[in-house]
Scaffold this motif. Structure first.
Motif, PDB file in Angstrom:
ATOM      1  N   PHE A 122     -46.494   4.487 -31.966  1.00 17.37           N
ATOM      2  CA  PHE A 122     -47.775   4.480 -31.448  1.00 17.37           C
ATOM      3  C   PHE A 122     -48.273   5.852 -31.107  1.00 17.37           C
ATOM      4  O   PHE A 122     -49.452   6.011 -31.592  1.00 17.37           O
ATOM      5  N   ASP A 123     -47.570   6.728 -30.496  1.00 21.89           N
ATOM      6  CA  ASP A 123     -48.302   7.897 -30.179  1.00 21.89           C
ATOM      7  C   ASP A 123     -48.704   8.709 -31.450  1.00 21.89           C
ATOM      8  O   ASP A 123     -49.627   9.558 -31.767  1.00 21.89           O
ATOM      9  N   THR A 124     -47.703   8.697 -32.608  1.00 22.50           N
ATOM     10  CA  THR A 124     -47.911   9.362 -34.002  1.00 22.50           C
ATOM     11  C   THR A 124     -49.223   8.696 -34.497  1.00 22.50           C
ATOM     12  O   THR A 124     -50.138   9.495 -35.055  1.00 22.50           O
ATOM     13  N   ALA A 140     -57.317   5.803 -17.376  1.00 20.00           N
ATOM     14  CA  ALA A 140     -57.231   6.668 -18.337  1.00 20.00           C
ATOM     15  C   ALA A 140     -56.654   6.405 -19.731  1.00 20.00           C
ATOM     16  O   ALA A 140     -57.129   6.446 -20.639  1.00 20.00           O
ATOM     17  N   ASP A 141     -55.556   5.335 -19.497  1.00 27.32           N
ATOM     18  CA  ASP A 141     -55.036   4.905 -20.654  1.00 27.32           C
ATOM     19  C   ASP A 141     -55.327   3.628 -21.173  1.00 27.32           C
ATOM     20  O   ASP A 141     -54.885   3.083 -22.138  1.00 27.32           O
ATOM     21  N   LEU A 142     -56.387   3.084 -20.571  1.00 30.83           N
ATOM     22  CA  LEU A 142     -56.837   1.807 -20.851  1.00 30.83           C
ATOM     23  C   LEU A 142     -57.316   1.533 -22.403  1.00 30.83           C
ATOM     24  O   LEU A 142     -56.754   0.360 -22.886  1.00 30.83           O
ATOM     25  N   PRO A 143     -57.833   2.642 -22.921  1.00 32.84           N
ATOM     26  CA  PRO A 143     -58.263   2.231 -24.494  1.00 32.84           C
ATOM     27  C   PRO A 143     -57.018   2.225 -25.497  1.00 32.84           C
ATOM     28  O   PRO A 143     -56.741   1.453 -26.394  1.00 32.84           O
ATOM     29  N   PHE A 144     -55.803   2.951 -24.988  1.00 32.32           N
ATOM     30  CA  PHE A 144     -54.559   3.078 -25.837  1.00 32.32           C
ATOM     31  C   PHE A 144     -53.866   1.655 -25.271  1.00 32.32           C
ATOM     32  O   PHE A 144     -53.208   1.063 -26.364  1.00 32.32           O
ATOM     33  N   ASP A 145     -53.840   1.452 -23.974  1.00 34.62           N
ATOM     34  CA  ASP A 145     -52.989   0.053 -23.653  1.00 34.62           C
ATOM     35  C   ASP A 145     -53.538  -1.190 -24.396  1.00 34.62           C
ATOM     36  O   ASP A 145     -52.601  -1.986 -24.657  1.00 34.62           O
ATOM     37  N   ARG A 146     -54.722  -1.222 -24.500  1.00 32.94           N
ATOM     38  CA  ARG A 146     -55.254  -2.237 -25.368  1.00 32.94           C
ATOM     39  C   ARG A 146     -54.579  -2.445 -26.770  1.00 32.94           C
ATOM     40  O   ARG A 146     -54.466  -3.611 -27.279  1.00 32.94           O
ATOM     41  N   GLU A 147     -54.353  -1.342 -27.545  1.00 32.76           N
ATOM     42  CA  GLU A 147     -53.926  -1.391 -28.626  1.00 32.76           C
ATOM     43  C   GLU A 147     -52.285  -1.337 -28.771  1.00 32.76           C
ATOM     44  O   GLU A 147     -51.904  -1.470 -29.941  1.00 32.76           O
ATOM     45  N   ASN A 148     -51.578  -0.980 -27.814  1.00 33.17           N
ATOM     46  CA  ASN A 148     -50.052  -0.736 -27.615  1.00 33.17           C
ATOM     47  C   ASN A 148     -49.587  -2.165 -27.478  1.00 33.17           C
ATOM     48  O   ASN A 148     -49.592  -2.704 -26.472  1.00 33.17           O
ATOM     49  N   PRO A 149     -48.719  -2.678 -28.409  1.00 35.86           N
ATOM     50  CA  PRO A 149     -48.055  -3.924 -27.994  1.00 35.86           C
ATOM     51  C   PRO A 149     -47.127  -3.805 -26.936  1.00 35.86           C
ATOM     52  O   PRO A 149     -46.894  -5.111 -26.240  1.00 35.86           O
ATOM     53  N   CYS A 195     -49.947  -4.104 -23.811  1.00 35.49           N
ATOM     54  CA  CYS A 195     -51.120  -4.983 -24.138  1.00 35.49           C
ATOM     55  C   CYS A 195     -51.148  -5.962 -22.837  1.00 35.49           C
ATOM     56  O   CYS A 195     -52.175  -6.786 -22.920  1.00 35.49           O
ATOM     57  N   GLU A 196     -50.059  -6.258 -22.163  1.00 32.87           N
ATOM     58  CA  GLU A 196     -50.120  -7.251 -21.039  1.00 32.87           C
ATOM     59  C   GLU A 196     -50.309  -6.797 -19.710  1.00 32.87           C
ATOM     60  O   GLU A 196     -50.215  -7.529 -18.932  1.00 32.87           O
ATOM     61  N   ARG A 197     -50.601  -5.417 -19.646  1.00 31.27           N
ATOM     62  CA  ARG A 197     -50.874  -4.772 -18.442  1.00 31.27           C
ATOM     63  C   ARG A 197     -52.151  -5.335 -17.667  1.00 31.27           C
ATOM     64  O   ARG A 197     -53.083  -5.992 -18.286  1.00 31.27           O
ATOM     65  N   ALA A 198     -52.052  -5.556 -16.425  1.00 32.60           N
ATOM     66  CA  ALA A 198     -53.205  -6.191 -15.752  1.00 32.60           C
ATOM     67  C   ALA A 198     -54.768  -5.814 -15.975  1.00 32.60           C
ATOM     68  O   ALA A 198     -55.484  -6.507 -15.985  1.00 32.60           O
ATOM     69  N   LEU A 199     -54.956  -4.381 -16.161  1.00 26.34           N
ATOM     70  CA  LEU A 199     -55.934  -3.921 -16.500  1.00 26.34           C
ATOM     71  C   LEU A 199     -56.724  -4.233 -17.860  1.00 26.34           C
ATOM     72  O   LEU A 199     -57.699  -4.670 -18.074  1.00 26.34           O
ATOM     73  N   VAL A 200     -55.565  -4.711 -18.695  1.00 19.59           N
ATOM     74  CA  VAL A 200     -56.034  -4.960 -20.280  1.00 19.59           C
ATOM     75  C   VAL A 200     -56.594  -6.380 -20.106  1.00 19.59           C
ATOM     76  O   VAL A 200     -56.956  -6.954 -20.791  1.00 19.59           O
ATOM     77  N   THR A 201     -55.496  -7.370 -19.333  1.00 23.16           N
ATOM     78  CA  THR A 201     -55.796  -8.560 -19.465  1.00 23.16           C
ATOM     79  C   THR A 201     -56.940  -9.036 -18.675  1.00 23.16           C
ATOM     80  O   THR A 201     -57.611 -10.198 -18.805  1.00 23.16           O
ATOM     81  N   GLY A 202     -57.296  -8.388 -17.762  1.00 19.01           N
ATOM     82  CA  GLY A 202     -58.310  -8.562 -17.015  1.00 19.01           C
ATOM     83  C   GLY A 202     -58.223  -9.028 -15.636  1.00 19.01           C
ATOM     84  O   GLY A 202     -59.041  -9.399 -14.492  1.00 19.01           O
TER      85      GLY A 202
END
Length: 287
Positions: A190-192, A65-74, A77-84
């Motif tokens: 980031f949330d703001t 669910a958070d993938l779109p935000f995790d891509r933008e959050n410094p 952004c290194e989480r496994a789903l973001v990096t592939g």
């Protein structure tokens, strides 16, 4: 294809398996209370499997669910789903398998646990959406973990539910809600910027710290009332005092708003609380 060791490690990182220390001791505590001591090994084992399954499911859903935000959050952004490192289909498959493990373990426990399995999955999944809707999402997360002592009790004694595990539910809800508020300070800006809700982002840092501190005061109060309801011996109250002091230390750490100390407040101190509760309950029953 069977998962490689690297992929398995990525899944463990995705669900932050080390954070299981927050939930499992509460579930075991509920089982110990229901049994009045050491519970039978079969339900204890199935309870542990069920807790692992439902937590893995909830964390997997949260990451998806958070993938779109995790891509933008410094910070994320290194989480496994973001990096592939883990693909989206793999993540969905992981969630499905985790849910089936949970339901299977509940079926092995008793009919009541099985009937409550699907509602429990829904409750844990909803949290991932609430940060888009309300700043009080922290307490939904707290209530999700608060189900652990109730689950532990029902795994051993499905015929009735005592007051003691209900008081533990309240304590866990407020305890988790408070430290999740502290954790949210890391993403305040980031949330703001992205319109996500949290108490620090919506109400401001000072109000959020006050609400979290009050939640910890109520946590301590519910743990005190729990000891009375469970008729634990005086040794429990020594543990209760130590836990209350830990919560005070955590709050004082966060008052500095030094984000470099969030890990100490969030993981180190809170990682001590739940094992202390379990040990205090066991000793309070035995002596």
């Amino acid at each position: 294809m069977l998962p490689t060791r690297t992929t398995a490690a990525a899944f463990c990182r995705m669900i932050k398996i080390e954070h299981s220390i927050f939930a499992l001791p509460w579930a075991w505590a509920g089982a110990v209370l229901a049994a009045g001591g050491m519970p039978p090994l079969p339900p204890l084992l199935m309870l542990t499997i069920a807790m692992t399954g439902v937590r893995s499911f909830a964390m997997g859903i949260n990451r998806i669910a958070d993938l779109p935000f995790d891509r933008e959050n410094p910070r994320t952004c290194e989480r496994a789903l973001v990096t592939g490192e883990i693909s989206l289909p793999q993540a969905w498959l992981f969630c499905g398998v985790s849910a089936l493990v949970f339901i299977g373990a509940c079926a092995c426990l008793n009919t009541l646990c099985l009937s409550l399995a699907l509602p429990a999955l829904i409750v844990t999944a909803v949290y991932s959406l609430l940060k888009r809707l309300t700043p009080y999402c922290h307490y939904w997360l707290g209530a999700s973990l608060g189900l652990a002592p109730l689950a532990g009790w029902l795994s051993v004694n499905p015929a009735s539910l005592g007051l003691a595990p209900l008081l533990l539910f309240c304590a866990v809800t407020l305890w988790v809600g408070a430290f999740d508020i502290y954790y949210a300070f890391q993403d305040l800006d980031f949330d703001t910027a992205f319109g996500l809700h949290s108490l620090p982002a919506d109400k401001g840092p000072e109000a959020a710290l006050t609400i979290a501190g009050f939640s910890h005061v109520l946590t301590s109060l519910f743990l005190l009332l729990f000891g009375l309801a469970a008729r634990l011996s005086l040794i429990w109250y020594a543990f209760w005092l130590g836990i209350s002091l830990l919560l005070l230390v955590e709050h004082r750490i966060m008052r500095t708003r030094d984000l470099s100390r969030v890990n100490m407040a969030f993981f180190t101190l809170n990682g001590i609380v739940s094992p202390l509760v379990l040990l205090g309950i066991i000793l309070g029953l035995v002596f």
